[in-house]
Design an enzyme around this catalytic site. Structure first.
Site, PDB file in Angstrom:
ATOM      1  N   VAL A  52      -6.207  10.618   2.444  1.00  0.00           N
ATOM      2  CA  VAL A  52      -5.311   9.641   3.045  1.00  0.00           C
ATOM      3  C   VAL A  52      -5.292   8.298   2.315  1.00  0.00           C
ATOM      4  O   VAL A  52      -4.404   7.477   2.545  1.00  0.00           O
ATOM      5  CB  VAL A  52      -5.691   9.428   4.536  1.00  0.00           C
ATOM      6  CG1 VAL A  52      -6.951   8.566   4.664  1.00  0.00           C
ATOM      7  CG2 VAL A  52      -4.546   8.859   5.348  1.00  0.00           C
ATOM      8  N   TYR A  53      -6.236   8.041   1.409  1.00  0.00           N
ATOM      9  CA  TYR A  53      -6.338   6.711   0.794  1.00  0.00           C
ATOM     10  C   TYR A  53      -5.159   6.437  -0.146  1.00  0.00           C
ATOM     11  O   TYR A  53      -4.857   7.217  -1.045  1.00  0.00           O
ATOM     12  CB  TYR A  53      -7.640   6.573   0.010  1.00  0.00           C
ATOM     13  CG  TYR A  53      -8.897   6.507   0.850  1.00  0.00           C
ATOM     14  CD1 TYR A  53      -8.861   6.296   2.221  1.00  0.00           C
ATOM     15  CD2 TYR A  53     -10.152   6.653   0.248  1.00  0.00           C
ATOM     16  CE1 TYR A  53     -10.016   6.231   2.977  1.00  0.00           C
ATOM     17  CE2 TYR A  53     -11.326   6.592   0.994  1.00  0.00           C
ATOM     18  CZ  TYR A  53     -11.246   6.382   2.353  1.00  0.00           C
ATOM     19  OH  TYR A  53     -12.402   6.332   3.099  1.00  0.00           O
ATOM     20  N   THR A  54      -4.557   5.271   0.028  1.00  0.00           N
ATOM     21  CA  THR A  54      -3.485   4.734  -0.823  1.00  0.00           C
ATOM     22  C   THR A  54      -2.461   5.805  -1.224  1.00  0.00           C
ATOM     23  O   THR A  54      -2.053   5.896  -2.387  1.00  0.00           O
ATOM     24  CB  THR A  54      -4.046   4.025  -2.082  1.00  0.00           C
ATOM     25  OG1 THR A  54      -4.872   4.948  -2.825  1.00  0.00           O
ATOM     26  CG2 THR A  54      -4.877   2.817  -1.709  1.00  0.00           C
TER      27      THR A  54
END
Length: 315
Positions: A52-54
């Site tokens: 889910v990061y960036t």
């Protein structure tokens, strides 16, 4: 120690991990490369990211950076923060993460958070099958309560499943993990890689001098660390750091790492200058007196049984 985790070539996990949540966000590709190089120079072998990061850029950038020395490193990612912990959703995110990272096998895969709407046995069956297939080396759980971890341990006894590593929140201003999570991990031989040892940046001292960052820009962080006593603790840590001639961030990370359960704090930052005080904690000598002095700056959580009178009487 049974909690030791290693890279594919047997390199031990470093005492700290580095969290790449800001890669591709606040840290562009060039800054991320500088941060990665500084971490490797300091001896960091454990890097943490998530599906889910960036919007995936974190995994893509990290994947590019690790190519030349992949087998010396422990790479961790997470699935299930969005869409739940059902097998189809986790498999789709896992496959995407592997493609972004350029890896067939991800060393540590975490379930990013507990999903009350999915049968935990079904979730664990998927994790166990991925480990058996060699797609992952270690199974992790993130943001789980102690009872949820022990439920996983109980169900896992029938599945050949055991939790290898846990990722809770832990800092001088977020000490709930001391009540049950850290003792449980020590008892169950589960490694611990706690995140946010700087309390979302509060413990760097920058907010007391008018600095800006996630606490001033993100309503979630402001709410999480908005209590008056937390800011008092940060000011106390900064005053102590000034006396000792070190950064308060160094003290905060070194304190989190000094817990008897031997946690591996996940440090992070958006440029080399910002992460330098956290990396300095690798070499900082934290004796018992200083550990207690720092501990006294924030309220100690009640024990799990909350029978204070027995502790006081030694019963």
């Amino acid at each position: 120690m049974t909690r030791t985790r290693t890279s594919p070539d047997g390199t031990p996990a470093s005492r700290f991990a580095f969290g790449t949540m800001q890669f591709g966000g606040r840290a562009d590709a060039a800054q991320s490369a500088e941060i990665y190089a500084a971490c490797r120079t300091a001896g960091i072998t454990h890097f943490d990211t998530a599906w889910v990061y960036t919007d995936g850029r974190s995994e893509e950038i990290l994947g590019d950076l690790i190519k030349a020395e992949r087998d010396k490193l422990i790479i961790a990612s997470k699935v299930g923060y969005i869409g739940g912990a059902g097998p189809d959703n986790m498999q789709a995110q896992f496959d995407t993460s592997r493609r972004r990272l350029g890896l067939d096998c991800i060393d540590i895969l975490y379930l990013h958070r507990f999903d009350a709407d999915t049968d935990l046995r079904v979730t664990l069956e998927w994790f166990a099958s991925r480990k058996q297939a060699g797609d992952i080396r270690y199974i992790g759980l993130s943001n789980f309560a102690a009872w949820q971890v022990m439920k996983a341990q109980m169900l896992g006894a029938d599945l050949g499943f055991a939790t290898d590593i846990l990722q809770p929140m832990y800092s001088l201003v977020k000490r709930q993990a001391e009540v049950e999570i850290l003792p449980m991990c020590a008892d169950q031989s589960i490694a611990v890689a706690p995140y946010s040892p700087l309390g979302g940046g509060l413990l760097t001292g920058k907010y007391a001098t008018g600095g800006e960052g996630r606490l001033s820009e993100d309503a979630r962080y402001n709410s999480r660390y908005g209590q008056t006593w937390m800011h008092d603790t940060a000011r106390g840590l900064s005053a102590l750091a000034q006396e000792l001639g070190v950064s308060p961030a160094t003290l905060a990370v070194a304190w989190a790492a000094a817990h008897p359960s031997a946690p591996m704090p996940i440090i992070s930052g958006r440029n080399v200058e910002q992460i330098a005080p956290s990396l300095a904690a690798l070499d900082f000598q934290m004796d018992a007196d200083l550990y207690q002095q720092i501990s006294d700056l924030s309220p100690r959580p009640a024990p799990a049984t909350d029978r204070l009178e027995e502790q006081e009487l030694g019963a």
